[in-house]
Design an enzyme around this catalytic site. Structure first.
Site, PDB file in Angstrom:
ATOM      1  N   SER A  73       0.811  -1.222   0.000  1.00  0.00           N
ATOM      2  CA  SER A  73       0.000   0.000   0.000  1.00  0.00           C
ATOM      3  C   SER A  73       0.842   1.270   0.000  1.00  0.00           C
ATOM      4  O   SER A  73       1.929   1.316   0.596  1.00  0.00           O
ATOM      5  CB  SER A  73      -0.861  -0.011   1.266  1.00  0.00           C
ATOM      6  OG  SER A  73      -1.363   1.267   1.541  1.00  0.00           O
TER       7      SER A  73
ATOM      8  N   GLU B 284       0.223   3.600   1.822  1.00  0.00           N
ATOM      9  CA  GLU B 284       0.344   3.989   3.236  1.00  0.00           C
ATOM     10  C   GLU B 284       1.750   3.708   3.759  1.00  0.00           C
ATOM     11  O   GLU B 284       2.164   4.264   4.767  1.00  0.00           O
ATOM     12  CB  GLU B 284      -0.663   3.208   4.088  1.00  0.00           C
ATOM     13  CG  GLU B 284      -2.016   3.864   4.237  1.00  0.00           C
ATOM     14  CD  GLU B 284      -1.996   5.132   5.082  1.00  0.00           C
ATOM     15  OE1 GLU B 284      -1.539   5.076   6.226  1.00  0.00           O
ATOM     16  OE2 GLU B 284      -2.438   6.173   4.588  1.00  0.00           O
TER      17      GLU B 284
ATOM     18  N   TYR C 189      -1.334   0.142  10.587  1.00  0.00           N
ATOM     19  CA  TYR C 189      -1.690  -0.470   9.290  1.00  0.00           C
ATOM     20  C   TYR C 189      -0.511  -0.353   8.327  1.00  0.00           C
ATOM     21  O   TYR C 189      -0.096  -1.333   7.699  1.00  0.00           O
ATOM     22  CB  TYR C 189      -2.933   0.219   8.706  1.00  0.00           C
ATOM     23  CG  TYR C 189      -3.187  -0.175   7.265  1.00  0.00           C
ATOM     24  CD1 TYR C 189      -3.834  -1.363   6.958  1.00  0.00           C
ATOM     25  CD2 TYR C 189      -2.745   0.631   6.206  1.00  0.00           C
ATOM     26  CE1 TYR C 189      -4.045  -1.747   5.635  1.00  0.00           C
ATOM     27  CE2 TYR C 189      -2.954   0.258   4.886  1.00  0.00           C
ATOM     28  CZ  TYR C 189      -3.608  -0.929   4.606  1.00  0.00           C
ATOM     29  OH  TYR C 189      -3.803  -1.304   3.303  1.00  0.00           O
TER      30      TYR C 189
ATOM     31  N   ASN D 187      -4.643   4.606  -3.326  1.00  0.00           N
ATOM     32  CA  ASN D 187      -6.079   4.431  -3.049  1.00  0.00           C
ATOM     33  C   ASN D 187      -6.860   4.151  -4.324  1.00  0.00           C
ATOM     34  O   ASN D 187      -6.710   4.859  -5.320  1.00  0.00           O
ATOM     35  CB  ASN D 187      -6.647   5.703  -2.416  1.00  0.00           C
ATOM     36  CG  ASN D 187      -5.979   6.055  -1.101  1.00  0.00           C
ATOM     37  OD1 ASN D 187      -4.754   6.071  -1.015  1.00  0.00           O
ATOM     38  ND2 ASN D 187      -6.772   6.316  -0.090  1.00  0.00           N
TER      39      ASN D 187
HETATM   40  P1  NAP Z   1     -11.551  -4.641   1.867  1.00  0.00           P
HETATM   41  O1  NAP Z   1     -12.689  -4.293   0.976  1.00  0.00           O
HETATM   42  O2  NAP Z   1     -11.525  -4.117   3.253  1.00  0.00           O
HETATM   43  O3  NAP Z   1     -11.472  -6.249   1.922  1.00  0.00           O
HETATM   44  C1  NAP Z   1     -10.701  -6.911   2.888  1.00  0.00           C
HETATM   45  C2  NAP Z   1     -10.885  -8.397   2.737  1.00  0.00           C
HETATM   46  O4  NAP Z   1     -10.080  -9.057   3.730  1.00  0.00           O
HETATM   47  C3  NAP Z   1     -12.323  -8.887   2.973  1.00  0.00           C
HETATM   48  O5  NAP Z   1     -12.610  -9.923   2.083  1.00  0.00           O
HETATM   49  C4  NAP Z   1     -12.272  -9.421   4.392  1.00  0.00           C
HETATM   50  O6  NAP Z   1     -13.219 -10.432   4.655  1.00  0.00           O
HETATM   51  C5  NAP Z   1     -10.875 -10.014   4.395  1.00  0.00           C
HETATM   52  N1  NAP Z   1     -10.378 -10.225   5.753  1.00  0.00           N
HETATM   53  C6  NAP Z   1     -10.149  -9.274   6.701  1.00  0.00           C
HETATM   54  N2  NAP Z   1      -9.707  -9.842   7.827  1.00  0.00           N
HETATM   55  C7  NAP Z   1      -9.675 -11.182   7.601  1.00  0.00           C
HETATM   56  C8  NAP Z   1      -9.320 -12.303   8.379  1.00  0.00           C
HETATM   57  N3  NAP Z   1      -8.909 -12.160   9.642  1.00  0.00           N
HETATM   58  N4  NAP Z   1      -9.396 -13.538   7.833  1.00  0.00           N
HETATM   59  C9  NAP Z   1      -9.806 -13.697   6.557  1.00  0.00           C
HETATM   60  N5  NAP Z   1     -10.169 -12.670   5.759  1.00  0.00           N
HETATM   61  C10 NAP Z   1     -10.095 -11.424   6.281  1.00  0.00           C
HETATM   62  O7  NAP Z   1     -10.153  -4.223   1.202  1.00  0.00           O
HETATM   63  P2  NAP Z   1      -9.819  -3.852  -0.330  1.00  0.00           P
HETATM   64  O8  NAP Z   1     -10.054  -2.396  -0.521  1.00  0.00           O
HETATM   65  O9  NAP Z   1     -10.467  -4.831  -1.214  1.00  0.00           O
HETATM   66  O10 NAP Z   1      -8.247  -4.058  -0.325  1.00  0.00           O
HETATM   67  C11 NAP Z   1      -7.672  -5.335  -0.619  1.00  0.00           C
HETATM   68  C12 NAP Z   1      -6.243  -5.374  -0.098  1.00  0.00           C
HETATM   69  O11 NAP Z   1      -5.489  -4.340  -0.698  1.00  0.00           O
HETATM   70  C13 NAP Z   1      -6.111  -5.156   1.417  1.00  0.00           C
HETATM   71  O12 NAP Z   1      -5.024  -5.942   1.859  1.00  0.00           O
HETATM   72  C14 NAP Z   1      -5.750  -3.687   1.541  1.00  0.00           C
HETATM   73  O13 NAP Z   1      -5.032  -3.455   2.734  1.00  0.00           O
HETATM   74  C15 NAP Z   1      -4.909  -3.505   0.299  1.00  0.00           C
HETATM   75  N6  NAP Z   1      -4.907  -2.151  -0.283  1.00  0.00           N
HETATM   76  C16 NAP Z   1      -6.085  -1.534  -0.582  1.00  0.00           C
HETATM   77  C17 NAP Z   1      -6.063  -0.294  -1.190  1.00  0.00           C
HETATM   78  C18 NAP Z   1      -7.332   0.431  -1.554  1.00  0.00           C
HETATM   79  O14 NAP Z   1      -7.275   1.647  -1.787  1.00  0.00           O
HETATM   80  N7  NAP Z   1      -8.474  -0.266  -1.640  1.00  0.00           N
HETATM   81  C19 NAP Z   1      -4.832   0.328  -1.493  1.00  0.00           C
HETATM   82  C20 NAP Z   1      -3.649  -0.354  -1.178  1.00  0.00           C
HETATM   83  C21 NAP Z   1      -3.701  -1.602  -0.593  1.00  0.00           C
HETATM   84  P3  NAP Z   1     -14.673 -10.099   5.319  1.00  0.00           P
HETATM   85  O15 NAP Z   1     -15.544  -9.738   4.146  1.00  0.00           O
HETATM   86  O16 NAP Z   1     -15.046 -11.382   5.934  1.00  0.00           O
HETATM   87  O17 NAP Z   1     -14.475  -8.986   6.279  1.00  0.00           O
HETATM   88  N1  GDD Z   2     -12.309   7.232   6.577  1.00  0.00           N
HETATM   89  C1  GDD Z   2     -12.403   8.552   6.735  1.00  0.00           C
HETATM   90  N2  GDD Z   2     -13.523   9.078   7.304  1.00  0.00           N
HETATM   91  N3  GDD Z   2     -11.379   9.325   6.306  1.00  0.00           N
HETATM   92  C2  GDD Z   2     -11.526  10.666   6.443  1.00  0.00           C
HETATM   93  C3  GDD Z   2     -12.651  11.252   7.007  1.00  0.00           C
HETATM   94  C4  GDD Z   2     -13.703  10.416   7.477  1.00  0.00           C
HETATM   95  O1  GDD Z   2     -14.723  10.869   7.995  1.00  0.00           O
HETATM   96  N4  GDD Z   2     -12.481  12.604   6.983  1.00  0.00           N
HETATM   97  C5  GDD Z   2     -11.303  12.841   6.403  1.00  0.00           C
HETATM   98  N5  GDD Z   2     -10.710  11.671   6.084  1.00  0.00           N
HETATM   99  C6  GDD Z   2      -9.370  11.513   5.470  1.00  0.00           C
HETATM  100  C7  GDD Z   2      -8.435  10.581   6.238  1.00  0.00           C
HETATM  101  O2  GDD Z   2      -7.868  11.275   7.372  1.00  0.00           O
HETATM  102  C8  GDD Z   2      -7.416  10.278   5.148  1.00  0.00           C
HETATM  103  O3  GDD Z   2      -6.450  11.296   5.071  1.00  0.00           O
HETATM  104  C9  GDD Z   2      -8.247  10.302   3.861  1.00  0.00           C
HETATM  105  O4  GDD Z   2      -9.508  10.906   4.209  1.00  0.00           O
HETATM  106  C10 GDD Z   2      -8.509   8.936   3.246  1.00  0.00           C
HETATM  107  O5  GDD Z   2      -9.009   8.069   4.236  1.00  0.00           O
HETATM  108  P1  GDD Z   2      -9.596   6.616   3.871  1.00  0.00           P
HETATM  109  O6  GDD Z   2     -10.608   6.735   2.802  1.00  0.00           O
HETATM  110  O7  GDD Z   2     -10.020   5.981   5.156  1.00  0.00           O
HETATM  111  O8  GDD Z   2      -8.372   5.860   3.200  1.00  0.00           O
HETATM  112  P2  GDD Z   2      -6.828   5.770   3.596  1.00  0.00           P
HETATM  113  O9  GDD Z   2      -6.065   6.624   2.639  1.00  0.00           O
HETATM  114  O10 GDD Z   2      -6.619   5.994   5.040  1.00  0.00           O
HETATM  115  O11 GDD Z   2      -6.521   4.224   3.328  1.00  0.00           O
HETATM  116  C11 GDD Z   2      -6.977   3.582   2.146  1.00  0.00           C
HETATM  117  O12 GDD Z   2      -5.978   3.675   1.159  1.00  0.00           O
HETATM  118  C12 GDD Z   2      -4.750   2.999   1.466  1.00  0.00           C
HETATM  119  C13 GDD Z   2      -3.790   3.238   0.305  1.00  0.00           C
HETATM  120  O13 GDD Z   2      -3.166   4.479   0.458  1.00  0.00           O
HETATM  121  C14 GDD Z   2      -7.301   2.130   2.505  1.00  0.00           C
HETATM  122  O14 GDD Z   2      -7.931   1.525   1.399  1.00  0.00           O
HETATM  123  C15 GDD Z   2      -6.047   1.344   2.831  1.00  0.00           C
HETATM  124  O15 GDD Z   2      -6.388  -0.042   2.984  1.00  0.00           O
HETATM  125  C16 GDD Z   2      -5.055   1.520   1.678  1.00  0.00           C
HETATM  126  O16 GDD Z   2      -3.875   0.812   1.907  1.00  0.00           O
END
Ligand code: NAP
Ligand code: GDD
Length: 326
Positions: A129, A131, A153, A182
Site C-alpha cells: 500500500s 500507506e 496499518y 487508493n
Molecule cells: P476490503 O474491501 O476491506 O477487503 C478486505 C478483505 O479481507 C475482505 O474480504 C475481508 O473479509 C478479508 N479479511 C479481513 N480480515 C480477515 C481475516 N482475519 N481472515 C480472513 N479474511 C479477512 O479491502 P480492499 O479495498 O479490497 O483491499 C484489498 C487489499 O489491498 C487489502 O489488503 C488492503 O489493505 C490492500 N490495499 C487496498 C487499497 C485500496 O485503496 N483499496 C490500497 C492499497 C492496498 P470479510 O468480508 O469477511 O471482512
Molecule cells: N475514513 C475517513 N472518514 N477518512 C476521512 C474522514 C472520514 O470521515 N475525513 C477525512 N478523512 C481523510 C483521512 O484522514 C485520510 O487522510 C483520507 O480521508 C482517506 O481516508 P480513507 O478513505 O479511510 O483511506 P486511507 O487513505 O486511510 O486508506 C486507504 O488507502 C490505502 C492506500 O493508500 C485504505 O484503502 C487502505 O487499505 C489503503 O492501503
C-alpha cells in the site's frame, strides 16, 4: 488445457470481487478464502460477489489460523495466489493495533510459509500500500521511495512487503508486491472517505440524511478505480522476472475536492452539509500521496484512463440509484 487455478484471499472485499470478475473472464478456475461467518450469511457478507458465487469455489479459513490456510493451499494447489485479505481500515488500526498487526503480518506470513511448504511453484501477489510511504520523503512516490509509515496499518504493510521480498530472495519464489495507491468504486466499503461522501451525499439529496461529518478535508490522495487496478495485479504475476510495482494515477486531489465534486453531481453545495468532527481526525495523518506509475506503464503496459470526475460521478450515481430504490 485445464483452467489455471487461482486462490484469492479477501475475495469478499472490494478488490477481491473485481479480481474474481476479471480472472473468471480470463478463464481461470477461481478459489476464494472466506471466513465461516460469510458462508453462513452469504446475502449480506458476500454482496460484492453474489453475482458470481456459483462460479467460485469457496474455502472457509481465517488469517488468524495457520492450519486453515495451510489446508486450503495444500488442497487447492493454486498456480497463482493473490493475498488481498487484511484489516484494511487505517482508522481502525489506531483503535486496535494488536489485531491489525496479527492479521496483516502473521496472515501474510502464514500464506507465504504454506505456499513454500506445499505449493512452492505458485506465483504470489501481496497487496502492499501507498500507506507505507506515509510521511513521504519525495513527491511523487515510486518504487525506490523510502517508507515512513504513519499507522500500525502502514507498518503491517511494510512488514508484509519485506516478508514477500524475503521469500523471493531466500526461497527463490515468484513473490511480488503491488504498491497500490487508493482505489475506489461503487463496491468500496462505507467507512472509507470516498464512499462515506458519495453515499451520504446521495442520502441527503433523497431526504434520508441531514449532514455529513468528516475529519481532515485537506488530506490529499491519488484516487483511481479498483476495476482497473486488479488488471495490474494480474499482470504483475505474468512477468519473466518477479518485481514490485507502484500503481496509481499520478494525480492527487484533496478530500475537500472529492466532497465538492460529489455534492455538485447532485446539484448541491458541500459547504452547506459538511461539518467537521474532531473524532474523524487521526493521531498521525498522511498528508499527501501521489504515485509515479511509470515503471508499471513501461514494463506491464498498464494503462489507466478514468478521470477523477468520472470516478466520483460513477460512485455518486450508483449510490443515488441504489438509495432511490431502498
Ligand atoms: P476490503 O474491501 O476491506 O477487503 C478486505 C478483505 O479481507 C475482505 O474480504 C475481508 O473479509 C478479508 N479479511 C479481513 N480480515 C480477515 C481475516 N482475519 N481472515 C480472513 N479474511 C479477512 O479491502 P480492499 O479495498 O479490497 O483491499 C484489498 C487489499 O489491498 C487489502 O489488503 C488492503 O489493505 C490492500 N490495499 C487496498 C487499497 C485500496 O485503496 N483499496 C490500497 C492499497 C492496498 P470479510 O468480508 O469477511 O471482512
Ligand atoms: N475514513 C475517513 N472518514 N477518512 C476521512 C474522514 C472520514 O470521515 N475525513 C477525512 N478523512 C481523510 C483521512 O484522514 C485520510 O487522510 C483520507 O480521508 C482517506 O481516508 P480513507 O478513505 O479511510 O483511506 P486511507 O487513505 O486511510 O486508506 C486507504 O488507502 C490505502 C492506500 O493508500 C485504505 O484503502 C487502505 O487499505 C489503503 O492501503
Amino acid at each position: 488445457m485445464p483452467a489455471k487455478k487461482v486462490l484469492i484471499t479477501g475475495i469478499t472485499g472490494q478488490d477481491g470481487s473485481y479480481l474474481a470478475d476479471y480472472l473468471l473472464s480470463l478463464g481461470y478456475e477461481v478459489h476464494g478464502v472466506v471466513r465461516r461467518v460469510a458462508l453462513e450469511d452469504q446475502r449480506h457478507r458476500m454482496w460484492r460477489i453474489n453475482h458470481i458465487a456459483d462460479k467460485i469455489k469457496f474455502h472457509s479459513g481465517s488469517l488468524e489460523s495457520y492450519p486453515s490456510i495451510f489446508k486450503i493451499i495444500e488442497k487447492v494447489q493454486p498456480e497463482e495466489c493473490y493475498h488481498l485479505a487484511a484489516q484494511s481500515f487505517v482508522t481502525y488500526s489506531f483503535e486496535d493495533e494488536f489485531s491489525t498487526l496479527n492479521a496483516n503480518i502473521n496472515g501474510t506470513h502464514y500464506v507465504l510459509s504454506a505456499l513454500q511448504s506445499v505449493a512452492p511453484g505458485c506465483r504470489f501477489y501481496f497487496a502492499a500500500s501507498s500507506e507505507m510511504f506515509g510521511r513521504a520523503e519525495e513527491v511523487p512516490q515510486r518504487e525506490t521511495t523510502k517508507f515512513h509509515p504513519r499507522s500500525v496499518y502502514g507498518i503491517s504493510k511494510v512488514a508484509g512487503f519485506d516478508l514477500t521480498r524475503n521469500y523471493r530472495e531466500a526461497y527463490d519464489m515468484y513473490a511480488v508486491s503491488g504498491i497500490l495507491f487508493n482505489h475506489e468504486s461503487p463496491r468500496r466499503g462505507y467507512e472509507f472517505v470516498t464512499r462515506k461522501i458519495t453515499s451520504t451525499a446521495a442520502a441527503i439529496k433523497l431526504g434520508k440524511a441531514g449532514k455529513l461529518y468528516l475529519g481532515n478535508l485537506d488530506a490529499k490522495r491519488d484516487w483511481g478505480h479498483a476495476g482497473e487496478y486488479v488488471k495490474a495485479m494480474h499482470s504483475m504475476l505474468q512477468q519473466d522476472v518477479p518485481e514490485d510495482y507502484v500503481i496509481g494515477t499520478g494525480e492527487t486531489h484533496s478530500v475537500r475536492e472529492f466532497a465538492d465534486l460529489a455534492f455538485k453531481c447532485l446539484d448541491m453545495d458541500y459547504e452547506r452539509y459538511v461539518e467537521i468532527d474532531q473524532n474523524f481526525f487521526r493521531p498521525a495523518e498522511v498528508d499527501l500521496l501521489v504515485a509515479d506509475p511509470s515503471k508499471a506503464k513501461k514494463e506491464l503496459s498498464w494503462e489507466y484512463n478514468i478521470s477523477f470526475e468520472d470516478l466520483v460521478t460513477e460512485m455518486v450515481k450508483s449510490d443515488y440509484d441504489h438509495l432511490s430504490k431502498a
